[in-house]
Design an enzyme around this catalytic site. Structure first.
Site, PDB file in Angstrom:
ATOM      1  N   HIS A 122     -53.858 -54.177   2.216  1.00  0.00           N
ATOM      2  CA  HIS A 122     -54.146 -55.471   1.579  1.00  0.00           C
ATOM      3  C   HIS A 122     -54.834 -55.272   0.224  1.00  0.00           C
ATOM      4  O   HIS A 122     -54.571 -56.000  -0.729  1.00  0.00           O
ATOM      5  CB  HIS A 122     -55.067 -56.322   2.462  1.00  0.00           C
ATOM      6  CG  HIS A 122     -54.361 -57.083   3.542  1.00  0.00           C
ATOM      7  ND1 HIS A 122     -53.392 -58.019   3.275  1.00  0.00           N
ATOM      8  CD2 HIS A 122     -54.499 -57.063   4.892  1.00  0.00           C
ATOM      9  CE1 HIS A 122     -52.964 -58.543   4.429  1.00  0.00           C
ATOM     10  NE2 HIS A 122     -53.616 -57.983   5.423  1.00  0.00           N
ATOM     11  N   LEU A 149     -53.656 -62.110   9.823  1.00  0.00           N
ATOM     12  CA  LEU A 149     -54.170 -63.481   9.697  1.00  0.00           C
ATOM     13  C   LEU A 149     -53.518 -64.222   8.526  1.00  0.00           C
ATOM     14  O   LEU A 149     -53.546 -65.446   8.489  1.00  0.00           O
ATOM     15  CB  LEU A 149     -55.691 -63.468   9.515  1.00  0.00           C
ATOM     16  CG  LEU A 149     -56.500 -62.989  10.735  1.00  0.00           C
ATOM     17  CD1 LEU A 149     -57.983 -62.947  10.396  1.00  0.00           C
ATOM     18  CD2 LEU A 149     -56.239 -63.875  11.945  1.00  0.00           C
TER      19      LEU A 149
HETATM   20 NI    NI Z   1     -53.491 -58.398   7.463  1.00  0.00          NI
END
Ligand code: NI
Length: 171
Positions: free
Chosen positions: A138, A93
Site C-alpha cells: 500500500h 479494507l
Molecule cells: Ni489492504
C-alpha cells in the site's frame, strides 16, 4: 481519537507513493492511534496510512486472536524475504467483500521504527508475514488486486464502482 474514512478501490489516491516519516512526533502518534481505532472498528488485521489518505510510511497491524496486540511499523524496510512463497487468500479494507489468491514470501525480516520511534527488527512468518507484505505494498501505491489478472481486476473495479453508486443512491 477518531475514526478515519478508508479510501475505497479504485480511488486513484490509493496509488500514491508514501514518503518517509521524518519524526515520530505528537502528530504521528495521533495518526497511529486513529489508524488503530479505524482498523479495529473495521475488523481488519492491517491498515496502511495510504488507505486513510495520509501518504507517509506507516502501517498498523494486529493479527492476534484477541485483537489486543497492535504492531506499529514506521518507515518499514524488508531486509530479507524467503525465496519460498505461498498462495494465500487476501482481502483488504479498501476492497471490501473481495478475496483472492496472492503469492507472497512465507517469511520476511523487516526493520522499522515502533510507535515510540525506537528501531526494531522483526522476523515474521505465516499470517504476519503476509500482512506486512500486503500493507507495505500500500505504501508503494499498490493494492492486492493488482496481482490478479486484468480480467479479474476489471470485474472487481466494475463491482466496486457499482456498489458505490448503489450506496450513493440509497443515501
Ligand atoms: Ni489492504
Amino acid at each position: 481519537m477518531a475514526l478515519l474514512p478508508i479510501l475505497q478501490y479504485p480511488d486513484p489516491r490509493l496509488h500514491t507513493l508514501a514518503r518517509p516519516v521524518k519524526e515520530v512526533d505528537a502528530r504521528i502518534k495521533t495518526l497511529i492511534a486513529d489508524m488503530l481505532e479505524t482498523m479495529y472498528d473495521a475488523i481488519g488485521i492491517g491498515l496502511a496510512a495510504t488507505q486513510v489518505n495520509a501518504h507517509e510510511r506507516l502501517i498498523v497491524i494486529d493479527v492476534s486472536e484477541q485483537h489486543d496486540d497492535p504492531l506499529v511499523l514506521i518507515n518499514p524496510e524488508i531486509t530479507w524475504a524467503s525465496a519460498e512463497k505461498v498462495m494465500n487468500e487476501e482481502g483488504c479494507l479498501s476492497v471490501p467483500g473481495i478475496y483472492d489468491g496472492v503469492e507472497r514470501s512465507t517469511q520476511v525480516k523487516v526493520t522499522a521504527l515502533d510507535g515510540n520511534g525506537q528501531s526494531r527488527t522483526i522476523e515474521a512468518e505465516g499470517l504476519l508475514a503476509v500482512c506486512i507484505q500486503h500493507e507495505m505494498d500500500h505504501l508503494l501505491g499498490k493494492v492486492f488486486v493488482e496481482y490478479l489478472s486484468p480480467l479479474k481486476r476489471n470485474r472487481i473495479k466494475t463491482k466496486m464502482l457499482k456498489s458505490r453508486r448503489d450506496t450513493e443512491k440509497s443515501n
